[in-house]
Design a protein around this motif. Structure first.
Motif, PDB file in Angstrom:
ATOM      1  N   ARG A  15      -1.238  -6.206  -7.736  1.00 43.56           N
ATOM      2  CA  ARG A  15      -2.273  -4.962  -7.491  1.00 43.56           C
ATOM      3  C   ARG A  15      -2.239  -3.972  -8.858  1.00 43.56           C
ATOM      4  NH1 ARG A  15      -0.873  -0.465  -4.815  1.00 43.56           N
ATOM      5  NH2 ARG A  15      -2.745   0.432  -4.059  1.00 43.56           N
ATOM      6  N   GLU A  42       2.804  -8.937  -4.323  1.00 37.72           N
ATOM      7  CA  GLU A  42       1.454  -8.171  -4.055  1.00 37.72           C
ATOM      8  C   GLU A  42       1.262  -7.107  -4.832  1.00 37.72           C
ATOM      9  OE1 GLU A  42      -0.904  -6.573  -0.285  1.00 37.72           O
ATOM     10  OE2 GLU A  42       0.632  -7.937  -0.052  1.00 37.72           O
ATOM     11  N   GLY A  55      -1.858   5.378  -4.770  1.00 40.82           N
ATOM     12  CA  GLY A  55      -2.960   4.346  -4.687  1.00 40.82           C
ATOM     13  C   GLY A  55      -4.101   5.001  -5.610  1.00 40.82           C
ATOM     14  N   ALA A  62      -0.963   7.244   0.404  1.00 41.53           N
ATOM     15  CA  ALA A  62      -2.438   6.918  -0.109  1.00 41.53           C
ATOM     16  C   ALA A  62      -3.399   7.910   0.566  1.00 41.53           C
ATOM     17  CB  ALA A  62      -2.940   5.500   0.572  1.00 41.53           C
ATOM     18  N   GLU A  74       1.026  -1.205   0.157  1.00 42.94           N
ATOM     19  CA  GLU A  74      -0.155  -0.025  -0.098  1.00 42.94           C
ATOM     20  C   GLU A  74       0.939   1.194   0.126  1.00 42.94           C
ATOM     21  OE1 GLU A  74      -3.107   0.241  -0.053  1.00 42.94           O
ATOM     22  OE2 GLU A  74      -3.438  -1.736  -0.407  1.00 42.94           O
TER      23      GLU A  74
END
Length: 402
Positions: A367, A363, A65, A34, A30
């Protein structure tokens, strides 16, 4: 400019990690930033190069993001916009930088008109008159595509014949539109509201244009420092004399053993900075700011990776001898650790990694793959990129061994 920052030459790993930190390419799967808006990302990390490809979307997604819907909404609200800026190249800018960006690129349309006057029999007076005509034709709301502008302007648009076609200017229309854009009097708008398409219309605009070379140099160093004068000149198109004058009023330090400059206000933070112990992966475009702000590819490569041949690359060339990546890139704390492309037929990312894959990297790949597949549909490198033209690179990536 003051000299001296530390007692020893800065390790390459620290420099790369610092550049990634300043570029907001930090965090785990992440993004660390963000929640930031597109304008906030572009103000902090730098203008995003746009050539009709997916680079702005990929960069904003990797840093904050941001999904395509949010970026397109910011574009529609004029919070960000694609403008001819440094060296006359198109970048996506935050609204606070529109005046400076246009000022940075203002010389290019003037040069193009000068060339047309010299070689194509164009007069400055006819271009100025055409600008006035187009200004009456355009509205501030409904975009007009070039064909409609040409029809509405009637005989004011003149063909430049075979000589013009050889020089890439078939009529006087693009000369006038370029001049109007540089003056902030016309704005080019993607007709479908997307940054990765190349069908545009134009609307009337009233945007001030102002900014000095020193302001542009200061803004650049906030994004890209430590950077050398040659890096600043690449980004801005400054002559040596202009670059020297632009840097003179700035309070800068020079990293020992290098020609890299850093704003003195960042010196303490830089000296205390430690590269993250854990990987921080991101998948970005080959023209992302982590590379293109300096356009000095070897600085992002470990020596072993610089000696690698590129999948589908030119014979006798290695990664470290290229001016630009030939594909999109995977970065970790500022180091390029892999190459990737999107295969729209298989609807998946194809990659070659220079590091062992781990769950965190997988990951990030998953994503990004979902973002491209579900929101963009493709990840073109530039306007003329297509699944067909990309197929050899994808095949070479599939066939490559580490």
């Amino acid at each position: 400019m003051a000299n001296g920052l530390m007692d020893s030459v800065v390790p390459a790993a620290k420099l790369r990690a610092w550049w990634a930190h300043r570029q907001w390419l930090t965090g785990g799967p992440e993004p660390a930033h963000a929640g930031a808006s597109p304008a906030e990302v572009l103000a902090a990390a730098g203008w995003a190069r746009s050539v009709g490809g997916a680079a702005p979307y990929l960069g904003l997604f990797a840093r904050a993001g941001l999904h395509r819907e949010a970026v397109d909404a910011a574009l529609a609200a004029l919070e960000v916009h694609e403008l001819p800026s440094a060296r006359g190249c198109t970048y996506v800018l935050p609204a606070a930088d529109y005046a400076l960006g246009l000022a940075a690129g203002a010389g290019v349309p003037e040069s193009e008109i000068g060339s047309a006057v010299k070689h194509l029999g164009v007069t400055r007076d006819e271009i100025e008159k055409l600008c006035l005509t187009i200004g009456h034709v355009l509205s501030p709301e409904a975009p007009l595509e070039p064909a409609a502008i040409r029809e509405s302007a009637g005989g004011s648009v003149r063909s430049l014949g075979e000589a013009g076609r050889r020089r890439g200017v078939s009529t006087t229309l693009p000369l006038a539109l370029g001049l109007l854009q540089s003056r902030g009097q016309a704005r080019r708008v993607p007709v479908n509201g997307r940054l990765d398409q190349q069908r545009y219309g134009y609307v009337r605009w009233d945007q001030p244009v102002h900014g000095s070379a020193a302001e542009l140099a200061e803004r650049y160093l906030a994004w890209a420092a430590p950077a050398a004068v040659r890096h600043l000149r690449w980004f801005t198109g400054f002559t040596a004399a202009t670059a020297k004058a632009a840097l003179a009023p700035l309070d800068l330090v020079t990293l020992p053993g290098t020609d890299l400059l850093l704003p003195a206000a960042l010196a303490e933070e830089f000296e205390a900075f430690e590269p993250p112990a854990e990987p921080s992966y991101a998948l970005v475009a080959g023209i992302d700011g982590i590379h293109l702000l300096h356009r000095d590819l070897p600085r992002l490569l470990d020596p072993a990776d610089a000696d690698r041949t590129l999948p589908g690359g030119r014979a006798g060339r290695t990664f470290g001898t290229e001016a630009d990546p030939q594909t999109h890139v995977v970065v970790d704390r500022g180091r390029i650790v892999g190459l990737w492309e999107y295969d729209p037929e298989a609807r998946e990312i194809v990659h070659r990694l220079y590091v062992p894959p781990d769950p965190a990297l997988q990951e990030v790949i998953d994503r990004t793959e979902a973002f491209v597949r579900d929101e963009l549909g493709d990840a073109r490198g530039f306007g003329l990129d297509s699944p067909k033209s990309r197929a050899p690179r994808i095949a070479a990536l599939r066939a490559a061994t580490p």
